[in-house]
Write a protein that holds these residues in place. Structure first.
Motif, short mmCIF file in Angstrom:
data_model
loop_
_atom_site.label_atom_id
_atom_site.label_comp_id
_atom_site.label_asym_id
_atom_site.label_seq_id
_atom_site.Cartn_x
_atom_site.Cartn_y
_atom_site.Cartn_z
N THR A 99 -90.86 -64.85 -4.92
CA THR A 99 -90.52 -66.22 -4.53
C THR A 99 -89.51 -66.23 -3.39
N SER A 100 -88.49 -65.37 -3.47
CA SER A 100 -87.46 -65.33 -2.44
C SER A 100 -88.02 -64.88 -1.10
N VAL A 101 -88.90 -63.88 -1.12
CA VAL A 101 -89.55 -63.44 0.12
C VAL A 101 -90.40 -64.56 0.70
N SER A 102 -91.10 -65.29 -0.17
CA SER A 102 -91.92 -66.41 0.28
C SER A 102 -91.07 -67.50 0.90
N VAL A 103 -89.94 -67.81 0.26
CA VAL A 103 -89.03 -68.82 0.81
C VAL A 103 -88.59 -68.44 2.21
N ASN A 104 -88.26 -67.17 2.40
CA ASN A 104 -87.80 -66.71 3.71
C ASN A 104 -88.90 -66.81 4.76
N ILE A 105 -90.10 -66.32 4.42
CA ILE A 105 -91.20 -66.32 5.39
C ILE A 105 -91.63 -67.75 5.74
N PHE A 106 -91.87 -68.56 4.72
CA PHE A 106 -92.32 -69.93 4.98
C PHE A 106 -91.24 -70.77 5.65
#
Length: 220
Positions: A99-106
């Motif tokens: 989730t944290s990686v997704s938050v950063n990328i998006f």
């Protein structure tokens, strides 16, 4: 030979089920990460207690939202590790990391096409609810603050729902005091919409069952 054939089919079936489970866990984590990174966090709308603390870290120290979100969830999770099984602990760490990686990328590469805080609130809350519902079907939590509330309620014999409510409420109030009072209304709306989505998607499709492997003293 028949035994070997059955064994091979069983292994193949278990492998397919494991792949499907892992895919759904990743999908749920990415969906909620997309909702937070694109629609909620840009307006400083906390999707939960850990998200609120991540917003405060970002406001005070310019801490990246993705790292703050991961760190807060992980710290909350640490309080409940003695009560959790290995699968639940590792799985939850995997969820908050994805989730944290997704938050950063998006958050870096995507902007909301709506351009309005209230429409973004609705879209982000719906996506958050969908992501959480997918994770719940696989018996995983979307973060560590829920486990922390359960650990506290277990030790102090509090109602876990009320414990989680007051923990999130205190963080929302603190975030509102520091950043903007409108955050309280937006955070409560986010909670109401996302939990309504979770209840609708999860309870209508799956029977009640345990979310995680919560261990008592006799289990250890």
């Amino acid at each position: 030979m028949l035994v070997n054939l059955l064994s091979s089919r069983t292994k193949a079936y278990l492998f397919r089920r494991s792949c499907l489970k892992a895919s759904l866990i990743i999908a749920g984590s990415v969906i909620q990460g997309f909702g937070m990174g694109v629609f909620l966090f840009p307006h400083a709308i906390p999707p939960g207690g850990a998200g609120g603390l991540a917003l405060l870290l970002n406001h005070w120290f310019s801490f990246p939202m993705s790292i703050g979100f991961w760190l807060m969830n992980f710290l909350f999770l640490l309080t409940a590790i003695p009560f959790l099984g290995t699968v639940s602990t590792v799985g939850t760490i995997g969820v908050i990391t994805t989730t944290s990686v997704s938050v950063n990328i998006f958050g870096v590469y995507f902007n909301s096409p709506l351009g309005n805080v209230w429409f973004d609130l609705l879209a982000g809350s719906v996506l958050l609810g969908i992501g959480i519902a997918v994770l719940l079907t696989q018996r995983f939590s979307n973060g560590g603050i829920g486990f922390a509330a359960l650990a506290l309620s277990r030790q102090k014999h509090f109602d876990p729902g009320k414990t989680l409510f007051w923990m999130n409420g205190a963080i929302f109030i603190l975030t509102a005091c520091v950043i903007d009072w409108m955050i309280i209304i937006q955070a409560l709306l986010c909670q109401w919409i996302s939990t309504s989505i979770v209840s609708w998607l999860y309870s209508t499709s799956f029977p009640a069952r345990p979310l995680y492997a919560w261990r008592g003293k006799r289990d250890r």
